[in-house]
Design an enzyme around this catalytic site. Structure first.
Site, PDB file in Angstrom:
ATOM      1  N   THR A  14       0.829  -1.210   0.000  1.00  0.00           N
ATOM      2  CA  THR A  14       0.000   0.000   0.000  1.00  0.00           C
ATOM      3  C   THR A  14       0.861   1.256   0.000  1.00  0.00           C
ATOM      4  OG1 THR A  14      -1.863  -1.071   1.061  1.00  0.00           O
ATOM      5  CG2 THR A  14      -1.675   1.280   1.436  1.00  0.00           C
ATOM      6  N   SER A  62       1.430  -7.592  -0.788  1.00  0.00           N
ATOM      7  CA  SER A  62       2.138  -8.587   0.032  1.00  0.00           C
ATOM      8  C   SER A  62       1.265  -9.757   0.462  1.00  0.00           C
ATOM      9  CB  SER A  62       2.812  -7.938   1.246  1.00  0.00           C
ATOM     10  OG  SER A  62       1.905  -7.744   2.301  1.00  0.00           O
ATOM     11  N   THR A  95       1.707  -4.177   4.283  1.00  0.00           N
ATOM     12  CA  THR A  95       1.520  -4.440   5.716  1.00  0.00           C
ATOM     13  C   THR A  95       1.077  -5.887   5.990  1.00  0.00           C
ATOM     14  OG1 THR A  95      -0.787  -3.723   5.617  1.00  0.00           O
ATOM     15  CG2 THR A  95       0.845  -2.051   6.223  1.00  0.00           C
ATOM     16  N   ASP A  96       0.403  -6.494   4.996  1.00  0.00           N
ATOM     17  CA  ASP A  96      -0.304  -7.748   5.296  1.00  0.00           C
ATOM     18  C   ASP A  96       0.598  -8.905   5.704  1.00  0.00           C
ATOM     19  OD1 ASP A  96      -2.791  -6.644   5.045  1.00  0.00           O
ATOM     20  OD2 ASP A  96      -3.045  -7.188   2.942  1.00  0.00           O
TER      21      ASP A  96
END
Ligand code: SIN
Length: 317
Positions: A14, A62, A95-96
């Site tokens: 992101t 990710s 972030t995931d």
């Protein structure tokens, strides 16, 4: 110090995402902007330009992280760290699965120079984008003297690779290190350290195995009404390892346990990890519980335990 380099590796996420307009925080597309453009959007890094080397290693969301990208990333980070003039590395990431990549790099490289992952919860086009500040903070951490190890820098906090987890799907403060707490804060570009930097045992010999197919290791969650067929299906599909995302203090549903023990008898390696978010410890069982066969456990989240088990199995034929 001016000759010291910080290498920024872009991998997507992101932080490199673009949305339809400045208020789009959910419908945007991740991994659209290259790392050079990302850096150009951070005025706070203008004075660093001569010290920064930029490289686009991948451009992915990710959630789709795969073994091939991890293999390339680990190799590239190892090569860069071996250069004397490289002071540290910053990795822009989604972030995931950031916590998984952080743990993976720590488990394989355990670097003595800083390898700093950073990310953003809002795309680069958001009015209140968090990426630029996170990136500026990450660069200042990577350049700070005496910092070492794989770190995650998000929302002004520095987390370690063993404890960091994404715990919220939307808020800017989406990461937590649970009970363990953060390692440091970044305030006005300066570090306030609370805990020691991470240390580990490098396993660089694993680099040669990473490009081969990884041993199949899956996560089985123990939950209300958990059933043995999940374990049986995974074993049939060639699972060599299973991590049980166990309830509470590492407990496993009574209907799952026999299937797991049967899998173990067939050579499948098992590991228990607590599915509780804020503390991954599994405390010693009481005398009564010890009468039951205990599966080995690890003080990691289930997704990190999965990586640990896959790396352990990798060297076995
Ligand atoms: C990703 O993980 O690549 C997308 C989500 C995010 O970065 O927040």
């Amino acid at each position: 110090m001016q000759s010291q380099k910080i290498v920024v590796l872009g991998t997507g996420g992101t932080i490199a995402g673009t949305g339809a307009d400045g208020s789009d925080h959910t419908g945007y597309r991740a991994a659209q902007i290259g790392v050079a453009e990302l850096l150009a959007g951070v005025p706070a890094l203008a004075s660093w330009r001569s010290q920064l080397e930029l490289e686009q290693l991948a451009q992915i969301d990710s959630k789709d992280m795969d073994e091939a990208t991890w293999a390339r990333l680990a190799r590239r980070v190892a090569e860069l760290l071996a250069r004397d003039e490289v002071q540290g590395i910053v990795i822009t990431h989604g972030t995931d699965t950031l916590e998984e990549t952080a743990f993976f790099l720590h488990a394989v490289l355990a670097p003595t120079k800083p390898v700093v992952l950073t990310c953003a919860m809002r795309p680069a086009t958001a009015l209140g984008a968090d990426g630029p500040q996170n990136l500026a903070d990450a660069v200042s951490v990577a350049a700070a003297p005496q910092v070492s190890g794989v770190l995650a820098v998000v929302a002004g906090a520095v987390h370690g690779p063993l404890d960091v987890q994404k715990v919220h799907p939307y808020r800017l403060h989406a990461f937590s290190s649970g009970d363990a707490g953060v390692l440091a804060f970044v305030e006005e570009g300066r570090l306030r350290q609370l805990r020691p930097w991470p240390v580990g045992q490098p396993r660089l010999h694993l680099l040669e195995y990473l490009s081969r197919p990884w041993p199949k290791v899956a996560i089985v969650m123990s939950h209300a009404v958990a059933q043995p067929w999940v374990v049986e299906a995974l074993v049939q599909h060639g699972a060599r390892g299973l991590v049980v995302a166990a309830t509470g203090n590492g407990t496993v549903h009574q209907d799952l346990q026999p299937a797991l023990l049967r899998a173990e008898q067939r050579g499948v390696k098992l590991l228990r990890a607590s599915r509780c978010t804020l503390g991954q410890m599994v405390l010693p069982a009481s005398a009564q519980a010890q009468a039951e066969p205990a599966l080995p456990h690890v003080q990691l989240s289930p997704v990190k335990a999965r990586i640990a088990l896959a790396l352990d199995l990798m060297q076995e034929a």
